[in-house]
Design an enzyme around this catalytic site. Sequence first.
Site, PDB file in Angstrom:
ATOM      1  N   LYS A 115       0.833  -1.216   0.000  1.00  6.62           N
ATOM      2  CA  LYS A 115       0.000   0.000   0.000  1.00  6.62           C
ATOM      3  C   LYS A 115       0.863   1.260   0.000  1.00  6.62           C
ATOM      4  O   LYS A 115       0.503   2.260  -0.614  1.00  6.62           O
ATOM      5  CB  LYS A 115      -0.940   0.011   1.217  1.00  6.62           C
ATOM      6  CG  LYS A 115      -1.990  -1.063   1.185  1.00  6.62           C
ATOM      7  CD  LYS A 115      -3.050  -0.796   0.113  1.00  6.62           C
ATOM      8  CE  LYS A 115      -4.192  -1.753   0.178  1.00  6.62           C
ATOM      9  NZ  LYS A 115      -4.245  -2.807  -0.809  1.00  6.62           N
ATOM     10  N   LYS A 197      -2.892 -12.161  -9.155  1.00 11.46           N
ATOM     11  CA  LYS A 197      -4.145 -12.779  -8.714  1.00 11.46           C
ATOM     12  C   LYS A 197      -5.326 -11.910  -9.127  1.00 11.46           C
ATOM     13  O   LYS A 197      -5.161 -10.728  -9.427  1.00 11.46           O
ATOM     14  CB  LYS A 197      -4.121 -12.964  -7.200  1.00 11.46           C
ATOM     15  CG  LYS A 197      -3.938 -11.658  -6.448  1.00 11.46           C
ATOM     16  CD  LYS A 197      -3.942 -11.852  -4.950  1.00 11.46           C
ATOM     17  CE  LYS A 197      -3.672 -10.543  -4.268  1.00 11.46           C
ATOM     18  NZ  LYS A 197      -4.608 -10.067  -3.313  1.00 11.46           N
ATOM     19  N   LYS A 200     -10.062  -6.904  -6.688  1.00 16.93           N
ATOM     20  CA  LYS A 200     -11.212  -6.009  -6.834  1.00 16.93           C
ATOM     21  C   LYS A 200     -10.833  -4.756  -7.607  1.00 16.93           C
ATOM     22  O   LYS A 200     -11.628  -4.207  -8.336  1.00 16.93           O
ATOM     23  CB  LYS A 200     -11.735  -5.598  -5.455  1.00 16.93           C
ATOM     24  CG  LYS A 200     -12.488  -6.696  -4.759  1.00 16.93           C
ATOM     25  CD  LYS A 200     -13.266  -6.140  -3.569  1.00 16.93           C
ATOM     26  CE  LYS A 200     -13.197  -7.093  -2.405  1.00 16.93           C
ATOM     27  NZ  LYS A 200     -12.357  -6.637  -1.300  1.00 16.93           N
TER      28      LYS A 200
END
Length: 334
Positions: A115, A197, A200
């Site tokens: 992040k 992967k 969202k």
Amino acid sequence: MEKKQQIVMSGIRPTGFLHLGNYFGALRNYVKMQEEYECYFMVADLHSLTTHPDTKELKQNVHRVLAENIASGIDPDKAALYCQSHVHETSELYLYLNMLAYKGELEKTTTFKDKVRQQPDNVNAGLLTYPVLQAADIILHRATFVPVGKDQEQHLEMARNFANRFNHRYGDVFPEPFAFNYGSELIKVPSLDGTGKMSKSENQNATLYLADEDEVIRKKVMKAKTDAGPTAPYSQKPDYIENLFLLMKLVSAADVIAKYENDYNTCVIRYGDMKKQLGEDMVKFISPIREKVNGILKDEKYLKEVMEKGAEKARKSAKATMELVRQAMGLKYL
Ligand code: TYM
């Protein structure tokens, strides 16, 4: 059926449409576990504030995640389905656990480092203590089984550490929580382009969402990376082909999978046909869920009732734990 003693807890952030990774990493297990255990499943709206401070679309996103849980098979009468911010005890426990969490270990967390790279202008304290809040969610219900995908393994290890630290300092209140999957290993559903992967918010063209229309599903699958095919029998599959087989194993029938495995091993595989088949099987799997979600979303009154009932159950369990916590910590002066 009489439920087993162990308690189950898990959550999903309302940061976008749910996808096949969320389904096979988490939701599929939730649906099975609600029959066997006392379950608490929530929409992690507080966690979403660490990356999505703008709350304009939050209500809509919370409703969607709830509807996607229900359409995937969660029965709000069997499991407590609630919203994280409706259970204030979570925030209290988060505060206590923060005093037992160290800056060094938090800075080393993989998701934190990711992040920091993704949002260098908003490295807030909530992001740093994200795993502490997640630990609070789990141990608030004294849960031991946490159905999650592979990406959450480190957070679960940290939750165990915080629970143990609390127990050592103040006395035994919490059992150790573990990441759970039926079958032996935690799951990572790969993206269609073979680079990572399903997610969202990233890699959207290579992610299959439960909300995708049939044509979109077919198109995304047809675009998946392949090559000219193997040149020697029984060769090792390159990653992107392995991923295609992995996705097929999630949704296709056993004889279909066996056919393509055999075609691969005998060097006659036609990837165009395989992707067409996979696209159709994905459509068959996703479209009933999508239609159910759309129906549920129209009924705001029902969603409100689900949230209220879920929060009530979750608060009851949270209240009992917090009594033990305050007692153990010596925060009782009256
Ligand atoms: P979140 O919202 O990113 O993902 C929800 C669940 O989906 C799983 N998942 C996947 N599994 C397999 N393959 C993938 N490609 C894939 N992508 C996502 C995740 O492992 C997760 O189980 N921190 C959590 C939310 C959370 C939570 C909790 C979870 C908050 N409090 C307490 C468990 C217990 C998260 O961000 O999940």
